[in-house]
Design a protein around this motif. Sequence first.
Motif, PDB file in Angstrom:
ATOM      1  N   ASP A   1      51.231 -11.306 -48.640  1.00  0.00           N
ATOM      2  CA  ASP A   1      50.998 -12.375 -47.664  1.00  0.00           C
ATOM      3  C   ASP A   1      49.729 -12.130 -46.856  1.00  0.00           C
ATOM      4  OD1 ASP A   1      53.344 -13.469 -48.570  1.00  0.00           O
ATOM      5  OD2 ASP A   1      54.574 -12.671 -46.921  1.00  0.00           O
ATOM      6  N   ARG A   2      49.524 -10.898 -46.449  1.00  0.00           N
ATOM      7  CA  ARG A   2      48.301 -10.571 -45.683  1.00  0.00           C
ATOM      8  C   ARG A   2      47.057 -10.728 -46.545  1.00  0.00           C
ATOM      9  NH1 ARG A   2      48.482  -5.080 -44.393  1.00  0.00           N
ATOM     10  NH2 ARG A   2      46.663  -5.417 -43.067  1.00  0.00           N
ATOM     11  N   LEU A   3      47.186 -10.384 -47.805  1.00  0.00           N
ATOM     12  CA  LEU A   3      46.048 -10.492 -48.708  1.00  0.00           C
ATOM     13  C   LEU A   3      45.707 -11.953 -48.986  1.00  0.00           C
ATOM     14  CD1 LEU A   3      44.066  -8.783 -50.338  1.00  0.00           C
ATOM     15  CD2 LEU A   3      45.663  -8.861 -52.253  1.00  0.00           C
ATOM     16  N   LEU A   4      46.725 -12.789 -49.175  1.00  0.00           N
ATOM     17  CA  LEU A   4      46.474 -14.214 -49.398  1.00  0.00           C
ATOM     18  C   LEU A   4      45.863 -14.868 -48.160  1.00  0.00           C
ATOM     19  CD1 LEU A   4      49.713 -15.224 -51.355  1.00  0.00           C
ATOM     20  CD2 LEU A   4      47.385 -15.029 -52.249  1.00  0.00           C
ATOM     21  N   GLU A   5      46.275 -14.435 -46.998  1.00  0.00           N
ATOM     22  CA  GLU A   5      45.662 -14.938 -45.760  1.00  0.00           C
ATOM     23  C   GLU A   5      44.197 -14.532 -45.676  1.00  0.00           C
ATOM     24  OE1 GLU A   5      46.364 -14.652 -40.900  1.00  0.00           O
ATOM     25  OE2 GLU A   5      47.769 -13.689 -42.291  1.00  0.00           O
ATOM     26  N   TRP A   6      43.917 -13.320 -46.131  1.00  0.00           N
ATOM     27  CA  TRP A   6      42.530 -12.827 -46.170  1.00  0.00           C
ATOM     28  C   TRP A   6      41.702 -13.670 -47.134  1.00  0.00           C
ATOM     29  CZ3 TRP A   6      39.696 -10.119 -50.049  1.00  0.00           C
ATOM     30  CH2 TRP A   6      38.536  -9.479 -49.608  1.00  0.00           C
ATOM     31  N   VAL A   7      42.307 -14.102 -48.255  1.00  0.00           N
ATOM     32  CA  VAL A   7      41.595 -14.915 -49.241  1.00  0.00           C
ATOM     33  C   VAL A   7      41.293 -16.301 -48.680  1.00  0.00           C
ATOM     34  CG1 VAL A   7      41.776 -16.032 -51.506  1.00  0.00           C
ATOM     35  CG2 VAL A   7      42.534 -13.668 -51.213  1.00  0.00           C
ATOM     36  N   THR A   8      42.232 -16.891 -47.975  1.00  0.00           N
ATOM     37  CA  THR A   8      42.032 -18.240 -47.432  1.00  0.00           C
ATOM     38  C   THR A   8      40.874 -18.297 -46.441  1.00  0.00           C
ATOM     39  OG1 THR A   8      43.676 -17.818 -45.695  1.00  0.00           O
ATOM     40  CG2 THR A   8      44.461 -18.853 -47.726  1.00  0.00           C
ATOM     41  N   ASP A   9      40.497 -17.158 -45.899  1.00  0.00           N
ATOM     42  CA  ASP A   9      39.371 -17.119 -44.950  1.00  0.00           C
ATOM     43  C   ASP A   9      38.023 -17.143 -45.652  1.00  0.00           C
ATOM     44  OD1 ASP A   9      41.085 -17.051 -42.812  1.00  0.00           O
ATOM     45  OD2 ASP A   9      41.128 -14.859 -42.696  1.00  0.00           O
ATOM     46  N   GLY A  10      38.021 -17.215 -46.998  1.00  0.00           N
ATOM     47  CA  GLY A  10      36.766 -17.308 -47.731  1.00  0.00           C
ATOM     48  C   GLY A  10      36.422 -16.080 -48.540  1.00  0.00           C
ATOM     49  N   ASN A  11      37.366 -15.189 -48.741  1.00  0.00           N
ATOM     50  CA  ASN A  11      37.128 -13.970 -49.505  1.00  0.00           C
ATOM     51  C   ASN A  11      37.692 -14.107 -50.921  1.00  0.00           C
ATOM     52  OD1 ASN A  11      36.007 -12.305 -47.238  1.00  0.00           O
ATOM     53  ND2 ASN A  11      38.034 -12.730 -46.392  1.00  0.00           N
ATOM     54  N   THR A  12      37.419 -13.093 -51.751  1.00  0.00           N
ATOM     55  CA  THR A  12      37.821 -13.136 -53.161  1.00  0.00           C
ATOM     56  C   THR A  12      38.559 -11.866 -53.537  1.00  0.00           C
ATOM     57  OG1 THR A  12      35.892 -14.478 -53.721  1.00  0.00           O
ATOM     58  CG2 THR A  12      37.004 -13.373 -55.539  1.00  0.00           C
ATOM     59  N   VAL A  13      39.574 -12.020 -54.396  1.00  0.00           N
ATOM     60  CA  VAL A  13      40.326 -10.890 -54.930  1.00  0.00           C
ATOM     61  C   VAL A  13      40.149 -10.857 -56.442  1.00  0.00           C
ATOM     62  CG1 VAL A  13      42.622  -9.959 -55.372  1.00  0.00           C
ATOM     63  CG2 VAL A  13      42.051 -10.797 -53.105  1.00  0.00           C
ATOM     64  N   LEU A  14      39.768  -9.696 -56.965  1.00  0.00           N
ATOM     65  CA  LEU A  14      39.796  -9.464 -58.406  1.00  0.00           C
ATOM     66  C   LEU A  14      41.059  -8.665 -58.694  1.00  0.00           C
ATOM     67  CD1 LEU A  14      38.798  -9.335 -61.296  1.00  0.00           C
ATOM     68  CD2 LEU A  14      37.341  -7.392 -60.660  1.00  0.00           C
ATOM     69  N   LEU A  15      42.045  -9.329 -59.295  1.00  0.00           N
ATOM     70  CA  LEU A  15      43.307  -8.685 -59.620  1.00  0.00           C
ATOM     71  C   LEU A  15      43.244  -8.226 -61.073  1.00  0.00           C
ATOM     72  CD1 LEU A  15      46.229  -7.887 -59.120  1.00  0.00           C
ATOM     73  CD2 LEU A  15      46.891 -10.255 -59.598  1.00  0.00           C
ATOM     74  N   ALA A  16      43.018  -6.921 -61.262  1.00  0.00           N
ATOM     75  CA  ALA A  16      42.944  -6.337 -62.603  1.00  0.00           C
ATOM     76  C   ALA A  16      44.246  -5.601 -62.877  1.00  0.00           C
ATOM     77  CB  ALA A  16      41.751  -5.398 -62.717  1.00  0.00           C
ATOM     78  N   GLY A  17      45.180  -6.288 -63.525  1.00  0.00           N
ATOM     79  CA  GLY A  17      46.480  -5.681 -63.791  1.00  0.00           C
ATOM     80  C   GLY A  17      47.131  -6.305 -65.004  1.00  0.00           C
ATOM     81  N   GLU A  18      47.773  -5.485 -65.838  1.00  0.00           N
ATOM     82  CA  GLU A  18      48.459  -5.999 -67.028  1.00  0.00           C
ATOM     83  C   GLU A  18      49.960  -6.157 -66.794  1.00  0.00           C
ATOM     84  OE1 GLU A  18      48.346  -3.389 -70.359  1.00  0.00           O
ATOM     85  OE2 GLU A  18      48.299  -1.575 -69.125  1.00  0.00           O
TER      86      GLU A  18
END
Length: 382
Positions: A89-106
Motif C-alpha cells: 500500500d505504501r509503495l502504490l501510494e509512492w507510485v501515484t505521486d509520479g514515481n515508477t516501480v520495476l517489479l522483477a519477480g517470477e
Amino acid sequence: MAKKTPTSRIYIAAGGALAVIIILCAMLPQADNVLYSTLSSGAKGTKAVFLLLEKEGQKVERAAGFVPPGNGLAILLEPAGRLSAEDRDRLLEWVTDGNTVLLAGEQPNLLYRHFGFWPEPALSRPSIASVSSSHQLLQGVGQLDLVEGTRVNDAAAADFQYGDDHGAYLGEVVYGKGRMVFLTVPGLLSNQQIGEQDNLILVLNIVRLYGGAGIWFCEGTGVKSGHAAQRALLGPLALTGGQFILGLLLLYYFWGKRFGRAISLTVKDKQLTGSYVSSLAVIYRQARARHLIFESIYQGFREDLARYLGMPSSSSNDELIGLFSSRANIDAQKLGDLLNNSEQILVRPDFTEDELLAIVREMESWREDNLSFKAKRGKDNG
C-alpha cells in the motif's frame, strides 16, 4: 617458581586459534549466494548492474525497505514472501505521486495480485528470445536471454505487454501519476545474464525513461543474508588475526638479525678548535692565504650568531649586537669589540699568524662562554 611456556607452544596456540576462525568463516554461507542481492558478486547476484549504473553517473542507491526515501525508480528484485500488505500500500501510494516501480519477480506476490497478474511457469524456456517491438521499453532490443522466468497469461490490466507464445514477460501499467513495469524474468538482471544479448539495453531503457530523479534497489529488510552479521564479524577478525600471527612469526624469525653491514652513526660537525686552526694556518701559510682562511672562519662565526638568533646570515653586525644586548647572560660588549677587530683585520694587508690564532681563539672562547648550553646553565646556577 612457575614454569615458563616455551615460545614454540605460544606460536602453535596462536596458529590454532587462527585456523579455527578460518574454518568458521568457511562453514558460513557465502555472501555471493544471496539471491539477486546488489551486494553479491555471484551468478545470481545483481552487483554488476548496480556498479554499472553507478559508473555511468546515475544516482543509484540501496533502500533498506521496499519504499524508497526519495523519488525516482524503485527496483524490486523477487519480493515474493517478503513484501507485506502494508509495504504494498505504501509503495502504490509512492507510485501515484509520479514515481515508477520495476517489479522483477517470477513468483506471485502482493503487487502482482493487486493488478490481477498470475505468473505461471512457462512450458518452454528458450535461451534466446527474438524481440520485434517499437515500444520505448524495447527500443534497440533485438534479442533477450530469457533462460529462466515465468509468464503472465492474463495481463489485461497492463497498458503495454510483450511476451511469447506462453504469455507476457514484460509489461507496463499506468497507476495514478506513476507507472509499474513488471518483468517476470528477474534473472535477466543477474551478474550471469546482464551481459547476454540485449538484456542490458532493456534495463538501460527503463532507467533512461524513469530513473532521472534517482534509482533505488529495494531488496527489503528480509533479504536472505546468510548469517551476514557473523560473517561481518569473523571476516575482519580472521584477517586481523592472520596479520598478527604473521607479524609474530616474522619477529621471531628475524629477531637479532642484521639487514646489511653495520654503518657508523653520523657525527655532528664540531666547532673549530685551536689545534685545527693551527693546522690550517700551517697549510695556508705555505700558500700565503691568511686573508682567505680568516675570511672563511669569520663568516662561519657570523652565521653561527645569526642561526642562534634565528636571523638571516646577511644581517649586519649592528643588528646582531643589538639583539644579543637584549638577552641575559650574553656579553654583547665583548662581541662588539670582537666583530670590530675582525673587520679591521680583514682590511689590513698584513697580519701575522699569531694575530690570526689569537682572534680565532677569542671567537671560540666567546662562543663557549655565551652560546654553549653548559656555560649558560653554569651562569644560571651561579
